[in-house]
Design a protein around this motif. Structure first.
Motif, PDB file in Angstrom:
ATOM      1  N   SER A 181       0.828  -1.196   0.000  1.00  0.00           N
ATOM      2  CA  SER A 181       0.000   0.000   0.000  1.00  0.00           C
ATOM      3  C   SER A 181       0.866   1.250   0.000  1.00  0.00           C
ATOM      4  O   SER A 181       1.711   1.438   0.877  1.00  0.00           O
ATOM      5  N   GLU A 182       0.649   2.126  -0.988  1.00  0.00           N
ATOM      6  CA  GLU A 182       1.428   3.354  -1.064  1.00  0.00           C
ATOM      7  C   GLU A 182       1.113   4.284   0.102  1.00  0.00           C
ATOM      8  O   GLU A 182       1.979   5.039   0.549  1.00  0.00           O
ATOM      9  N   ALA A 183      -0.104   4.242   0.621  1.00  0.00           N
ATOM     10  CA  ALA A 183      -0.455   5.064   1.776  1.00  0.00           C
ATOM     11  C   ALA A 183       0.380   4.678   2.985  1.00  0.00           C
ATOM     12  O   ALA A 183       0.829   5.546   3.754  1.00  0.00           O
ATOM     13  N   ILE A 184       0.622   3.379   3.174  1.00  0.00           N
ATOM     14  CA  ILE A 184       1.456   2.936   4.294  1.00  0.00           C
ATOM     15  C   ILE A 184       2.916   3.318   4.050  1.00  0.00           C
ATOM     16  O   ILE A 184       3.625   3.733   4.975  1.00  0.00           O
ATOM     17  N   TRP A 185       3.377   3.181   2.804  1.00  0.00           N
ATOM     18  CA  TRP A 185       4.740   3.627   2.500  1.00  0.00           C
ATOM     19  C   TRP A 185       4.909   5.104   2.848  1.00  0.00           C
ATOM     20  O   TRP A 185       5.914   5.504   3.437  1.00  0.00           O
ATOM     21  N   GLU A 186       3.911   5.900   2.490  1.00  0.00           N
ATOM     22  CA  GLU A 186       3.990   7.335   2.756  1.00  0.00           C
ATOM     23  C   GLU A 186       4.043   7.619   4.255  1.00  0.00           C
ATOM     24  O   GLU A 186       4.838   8.442   4.717  1.00  0.00           O
ATOM     25  N   GLY A 187       3.195   6.929   5.038  1.00  0.00           N
ATOM     26  CA  GLY A 187       3.226   7.109   6.489  1.00  0.00           C
ATOM     27  C   GLY A 187       4.545   6.672   7.091  1.00  0.00           C
ATOM     28  O   GLY A 187       5.084   7.333   7.995  1.00  0.00           O
ATOM     29  N   ALA A 188       5.088   5.547   6.601  1.00  0.00           N
ATOM     30  CA  ALA A 188       6.360   5.051   7.131  1.00  0.00           C
ATOM     31  C   ALA A 188       7.499   6.012   6.806  1.00  0.00           C
ATOM     32  O   ALA A 188       8.365   6.279   7.652  1.00  0.00           O
ATOM     33  N   ILE A 189       7.511   6.549   5.585  1.00  0.00           N
ATOM     34  CA  ILE A 189       8.571   7.483   5.199  1.00  0.00           C
ATOM     35  C   ILE A 189       8.483   8.770   6.012  1.00  0.00           C
ATOM     36  O   ILE A 189       9.495   9.323   6.460  1.00  0.00           O
ATOM     37  N   GLN A 190       7.259   9.256   6.246  1.00  0.00           N
ATOM     38  CA  GLN A 190       7.083  10.462   7.048  1.00  0.00           C
ATOM     39  C   GLN A 190       7.599  10.238   8.470  1.00  0.00           C
ATOM     40  O   GLN A 190       8.269  11.101   9.051  1.00  0.00           O
ATOM     41  N   MET A 191       7.311   9.070   9.026  1.00  0.00           N
ATOM     42  CA  MET A 191       7.784   8.756  10.373  1.00  0.00           C
ATOM     43  C   MET A 191       9.306   8.633  10.399  1.00  0.00           C
ATOM     44  O   MET A 191       9.963   9.122  11.332  1.00  0.00           O
ATOM     45  N   LEU A 192       9.889   8.010   9.382  1.00  0.00           N
ATOM     46  CA  LEU A 192      11.339   7.874   9.322  1.00  0.00           C
ATOM     47  C   LEU A 192      12.013   9.240   9.193  1.00  0.00           C
ATOM     48  O   LEU A 192      13.049   9.496   9.831  1.00  0.00           O
ATOM     49  N   CYS A 193      11.452  10.137   8.391  1.00  0.00           N
ATOM     50  CA  CYS A 193      12.005  11.492   8.251  1.00  0.00           C
ATOM     51  C   CYS A 193      11.948  12.240   9.587  1.00  0.00           C
ATOM     52  O   CYS A 193      12.899  12.952   9.947  1.00  0.00           O
ATOM     53  N   THR A 194      10.855  12.078  10.330  1.00  0.00           N
ATOM     54  CA  THR A 194      10.734  12.722  11.635  1.00  0.00           C
ATOM     55  C   THR A 194      11.797  12.221  12.599  1.00  0.00           C
ATOM     56  O   THR A 194      12.429  13.001  13.321  1.00  0.00           O
TER      57      THR A 194
END
Length: 670
Positions: A181-194
């Motif tokens: 799921s691209e939505a989960i990828w996006e959430g994971a990347i946002q969390m990793l950037c934080t």
């Protein structure tokens, strides 16, 4: 009686606990009732943020009973939210997770510091558990990002925050590697950037795994544009987790080598063979080994086949994202100073900008018409990203750029001659403006003539299609007056573009105009670049072009205002241009005119009286940006005039005193 227990007004602290309890009772779901309207949560969040219902902020004079009441209401809120987070129903669990993320942002510092560990451990299982629904995982990633963003604002608990963040790295990488799921990828990347931003050392042990996960997604060709941008941003931030110069240098070296390899595939048949080797020679000096590929990927035979079969469109997308990654690395802060490979970056930028889609005769056998059509359709976007990378190089390298200034000037000069698309011309004007402002008079000496040549082309192309017949006649007359001293001879031909520059006896070089009228957005960019030229280099000895530029600017400003001021709807410049951009054009023309008038330091500006009249007329447009700027311009222009009058009076007085002293001395000698 409670129904008649009024509070003072909407600012009364007594309202906050009462409103919060009402929201808990009526709008927040619980275990007993079904969750019927998820959209109701947006109203709850809006009310809590607007009135600060969770802030527990009060003055010293606030009654203790009221404080206890508010604290009890917030306790009830947190209890309800945590019950929802633990609920087995996905919709209620999702609601609780969303509200907990908002609570992390809005609650008081004391409550957050006392509760963040509990809240973190409530959210962590929803990220680790493979059984949770996708929208619960996405909400969990967002709420954990909110928690760590708030936690990053407390330096005294950095160690504890790093410990908590370290528990998230492997689950985040698992989400990137396993889930579709691209939505989960996006959430994971946002969390990793934080996490990288606020607790970088927590990623140190997992650096290589993170690089592989991000790079594989970035180069997979399976993500949308927005997702690719987030992946590129995260990859650029990754060296911060180590924080040393070698990690930054190795990352940008890997990206540039991969970028060069992609350009080899994309531009095969469009450029000479030697171009592909120059960047590698600069990045990997003789005797040095190539670094491992980005992500340290050792491609299997199947992966290699997939890579070679990658479409040109996907290839161009990867090139654009890798350039965006370089832009972020160059412009983001870094814990230590690093040496930027400026020369290699400029070689890659030049390599892209010099490809216009034409096929050299010697290489025509390597390119089909379909391939050429596809590449030409993608080239404008690729050129735009290359220009963005050039801007990032200028902004990010600062003093390191000085040895390469001449190369950049040559590149801009060459590209200006072949650049015809409005968006690209605007970007080139922007680059020249940044260079002029950042590097000063020396750059003005090198770039002024090129900016002026192109500005004359973009500002003088006005035909009967854009304005009325009488207006067109006036503009044609003004254009003839502007170009008359140049003794320009027009070349005959049918090609569209910018032919060779033509020189005149006065030193002004005017490029032959393209056949299409420049949009107003391009004219605005040209005026802003001219303003920078005059601001930085207007005081130089520039008689070869100065009189022509001054005349061009007074004519442009007059013509921009002649058919309607900003407040008059009848003003039309081009039929397909919005009204707002017309106002921007007027302001840009007046700003450039003001720079023209203020930069004449040795002589009185030749068009001062006309300029003052325009600014006085513009000041009457009360309540507009135009009036505000014209008032500023009048102050800037009238103050020097006032001072000059004082200086003149002072000089006259000194002259009178000197005459009296001379007469007195003459009488004494008699």
């Amino acid at each position: 009686m409670a129904a008649f227990n009024y509070f003072k007004n909407m600012y009364d602290v007594d309202m906050k606990p009462r409103l919060l309890r009402t929201l808990i009772k009526e709008r927040v779901p619980d275990d007993k009732h079904p969750f019927e309207n998820p959209a109701e949560l947006s109203t709850v969040v809006s009310l809590i943020k607007t009135h600060g219902l969770l802030s527990e902020s009060f003055s010293k004079s606030t009654d203790q009973k009221l404080l206890d009441n508010w604290k009890s209401a917030v306790d009830s809120w947190v209890e309800r939210v945590l019950l929802l987070v633990s609920n087995n129903m996905p919709d209620k669990c999702w609601a609780g997770i969303c509200l907990l993320g908002m609570t992390c942002q809005e609650c008081s510092s004391d409550r957050f510091l006392a509760s963040y560990t509990l809240w973190f451990h409530k959210l962590l299982p929803h990220i680790q558990s493979p059984g949770d629904s996708h929208f619960v995982k996405v909400a969990s990633c967002a709420s954990v990002s909110d928690l760590f963003t708030r936690l990053g604002g407390f330096p005294n608990i950095k160690k504890d925050g790093t410990s908590h963040a370290g528990k998230l790295i492997q689950p985040v990488l698992k989400l990137l590697n396993d889930d579709s799921s691209e939505a989960i990828w996006e959430g994971a990347i946002q969390m990793l950037c934080t996490i990288i931003t606020y607790f970088p050392s927590s990623v140190h042990r997992h650096y290589d795994s993170a690089e592989v996960a991000i790079a594989s997604k970035l180069l997979s060709g399976k993500c949308g544009v927005d997702m690719l941008k987030k992946l590129a941003h995260c990859l650029a931030l990754l060296p911060k987790s180590r924080g040393d110069e070698d990690s930054w240098s190795l990352m940008i070296q890997k990206i540039l080598l991969l970028l060069n390899a992609h350009l080899n595939d994309a531009f095969q048949g469009l450029e000479e063979e030697g171009k592909c080797k120059e960047a590698v020679r600069l990045l990997v000096p003789p005797g040095k080994d190539l670094p491992p590929p980005l992500g340290a990927q050792i491609l299997s035979g199947e992966a290699s086949d997939n890579s070679t079969r990658k479409s040109e469109q996907s290839l161009m997308s990867s090139v654009s994202m890798l350039m965006l990654c370089c832009c972020t690395m160059l412009t983001s802060s870094y814990p230590v100073q690093v040496n930027v490979p400026v020369r290699s970056l400029l070689v890659l930028v030049e390599r892209v900008l010099m490809v216009d889609g034409s096929v050299p005769h010697a290489l025509s056998a390597f390119m089909t018409s379909m391939q050429q059509e596809l590449i030409c359709s993608e080239l404008p976007v690729l050129h735009l990203h290359s220009l963005e990378l050039l801007i990032a190089i200028i902004k990010g390298t600062r003093s390191q750029l000085l040895p390469y200034a001449a190369s950049i000037v040559r590149l801009i000069t060459a590209y200006f001659k072949r650049c015809a698309l409005p968006e690209l011309r605007i970007k080139v004007y922007s680059i020249t403006r940044i260079l002029l402002i950042s590097m000063g008079v020396g750059m003005a000496v090198c770039l002024a003539q090129e900016v002026i040549n192109n500005a004359f082309v973009d500002l003088n192309l006005i035909t009967n299609e854009s304005v009325g017949a009488s207006a067109s006649t006036n503009l044609e007359a003004s254009s003839e007056a502007l170009l008359q001293p140049c003794h320009r001879k027009r070349k005959h031909g049918t090609s569209i573009g910018y032919p060779e520059e033509q020189h005149d006896h006065s030193g002004l070089q005017v490029a032959a105009p393209i056949l299409a009228i420049s949009p107003i957005s391009v004219k605005i960019a040209a005026l802003e670049a001219l303003e920078a030229v005059l601001t930085v280099g207007g005081a130089l000895k520039s008689e070869s072009w100065r009189s022509d530029v001054d005349l061009l600017l007074i004519k442009t400003a007059t013509n921009s205002l002649k058919w309607g001021w900003a407040s008059e709807e009848k003003s039309i410049f081009q039929k397909n241009e919005p009204t707002g951009i017309w106002v921007d054009f007027q302001l840009a023309a007046l700003r450039a005119l003001l720079s023209s008038l203020l930069s004449s330091v040795r002589v009185r500006p030749p068009y001062l009286s006309q300029g003052l009249e325009l600014f006085r007329r513009g000041k009457q447009e009360t309540g507009t940006k135009l009036a505000e700027f014209c008032a500023h311009a009048l102050l800037a222009l009238e103050a020097p005039q006032f001072l000059s009058q004082l200086v003149l009076l002072w000089a006259q007085r000194v002259h009178q005193i000197m005459q009296v002293m001379y007469l007195h001395q003459a009488r004494m000698s008699w």
